[in-house]
Design a protein around this motif. Structure first.
Motif, mmCIF file in Angstrom:
data_model
loop_
_atom_site.group_PDB
_atom_site.id
_atom_site.type_symbol
_atom_site.label_atom_id
_atom_site.label_comp_id
_atom_site.label_asym_id
_atom_site.label_seq_id
_atom_site.Cartn_x
_atom_site.Cartn_y
_atom_site.Cartn_z
ATOM 1 N N LYS A 27 0.825 -1.210 0.000
ATOM 2 C CA LYS A 27 0.000 0.000 0.000
ATOM 3 C C LYS A 27 0.861 1.262 0.000
ATOM 4 N N GLU A 28 0.350 2.296 -0.685
ATOM 5 C CA GLU A 28 1.020 3.605 -0.571
ATOM 6 C C GLU A 28 0.693 4.218 0.789
ATOM 7 N N LYS A 29 -0.558 4.008 1.217
ATOM 8 C CA LYS A 29 -0.989 4.433 2.553
ATOM 9 C C LYS A 29 -1.764 3.283 3.169
ATOM 10 N N LEU A 30 -1.515 3.004 4.447
ATOM 11 C CA LEU A 30 -2.237 1.931 5.123
ATOM 12 C C LEU A 30 -3.007 2.541 6.282
ATOM 13 N N HIS A 31 -4.319 2.554 6.170
ATOM 14 C CA HIS A 31 -5.183 3.107 7.224
ATOM 15 C C HIS A 31 -5.640 1.952 8.115
ATOM 16 N N VAL A 32 -5.250 2.014 9.386
ATOM 17 C CA VAL A 32 -5.449 0.899 10.308
ATOM 18 C C VAL A 32 -6.273 1.329 11.519
ATOM 19 N N ALA A 33 -7.291 0.536 11.859
ATOM 20 C CA ALA A 33 -8.034 0.754 13.111
ATOM 21 C C ALA A 33 -7.503 -0.242 14.138
ATOM 22 N N LEU A 34 -7.007 0.288 15.236
ATOM 23 C CA LEU A 34 -6.378 -0.550 16.265
ATOM 24 C C LEU A 34 -7.398 -0.971 17.312
ATOM 25 N N SER A 35 -7.033 -2.050 18.013
ATOM 26 C CA SER A 35 -7.876 -2.561 19.095
ATOM 27 C C SER A 35 -7.166 -2.385 20.430
ATOM 28 N N GLY A 36 -7.935 -2.430 21.477
ATOM 29 C CA GLY A 36 -7.362 -2.460 22.822
ATOM 30 C C GLY A 36 -7.262 -3.909 23.286
ATOM 31 N N GLY A 37 -7.110 -4.084 24.596
ATOM 32 C CA GLY A 37 -7.041 -5.435 25.142
ATOM 33 C C GLY A 37 -5.613 -5.910 25.357
ATOM 34 N N SER A 38 -5.480 -7.135 25.846
ATOM 35 C CA SER A 38 -4.155 -7.658 26.236
ATOM 36 C C SER A 38 -3.383 -8.244 25.056
ATOM 37 N N THR A 39 -4.095 -8.854 24.106
ATOM 38 C CA THR A 39 -3.381 -9.463 22.970
ATOM 39 C C THR A 39 -2.624 -8.422 22.152
#
Ligand code: 6PG
Length: 237
Positions: A27-39
């Protein structure tokens, strides 16, 4: 749907990190939605320690799939967890970080963040589209911050909604089903024996799977990959 069953949490972190690095290359740009939690903590540590210089972080744009309505310095903050385990260890421009403002009024922030997604992500059929949404799954089958007792939030026409943790009453801002299922790729990071029953029900569509928000994850045209350790996958192996 692709299922990767790894020996342990560290192997989940390694395999996911390799997948992430490979995706970033495409990708030229990678739009990522992150998660919380322990993993994610384990995954973020691994990413930072093993891919800190291998990934061009200038092309990575971080968002959050859900955030607790607390200040960014609060130990409950998913943003703070991400800073501690990843952002403080890599070189990524501040303008690539789209934090949910947990210190704001929850309802106002849900509207504001929904507009941020609208204004900064590519739109696919008018819906903000992430290249990758990272999700966890709670022991109760929740994902992001959509809990079974408020599964109706999944179907909201809004990009983001305010959720309430069923035990603590903590307010959270969460993305909704329209955003999750619009993603090009969705990666579930699920580890630990406490998840094995829900993993079985969700993946095999058995039991009360219909009442678990995690069961609603079904990308419209995107790819869904489960990264699990053996403990979580015990009942589907
Ligand atoms: C959060 C997460 C939440 C998490 C699950 C699984 O803000 O807490 O977004 O949905 O992903 O609770 O967490 P574990 O990784 O600890 O199993």
């Amino acid at each position: 749907m692709e299922i990767q069953v790894l020996e342990n949490k560290q192997e989940v972190a390694k395999t996911f990190s390799e997948y992430f690095a490979q995706l970033a290359k495409t990708k030229e740009k990678l739009h990522v939605a992150l998660s919380g939690g322990s993993t994610p903590k384990i995954v973020f540590d691994y990413l930072a320690e093993n891919f800190g210089t291998e990934i061009d972080w200038n092309k990575i744009y971080f968002y959050w799939g859900d955030e607790r309505c607390v200040p960014p310095t609060d130990s409950e903050s998913n943003y703070k967890m991400t800073v501690d385990h990843l952002l403080s260890k890599i070189s990524i421009p501040d303008e690539n970080i789209f934090r949910v403002l947990g210190e704001n009024d929850p309802e106002e922030e849900a509207v504001r963040y929904g507009e941020v997604l609208e204004n900064t992500l590519p739109l696919e059929k008018g819906i903000p589209q992430f290249d990758l949404v990272i999700l966890g799954m709670g022991d109760d089958g929740h994902t992001a911050s959509i809990f079974p007792n408020s599964i109706y939030l999944w179907d909201s026409s809004r990009n983001c909604k305010v959720a309430t943790h069923p035990d603590s009453g903590q307010k959270r801002v969460t993305i909704t089903g329209r955003i999750i299922n619009q993603a090009e790729e969705v990666a579930f990071l699920v580890t630990g024996a406490s998840k094995k029953e829900k993993v079985r029900e969700v993946i095999k569509r058995e039991g009360e799977f219909n009442s678990y928000p995690a069961s609603m994850v079904n990308p419209t045209s995107g790819k869904l990959i489960w990264f699990m350790d053996k403990d979580a996958a015990e009942k589907i192996s």
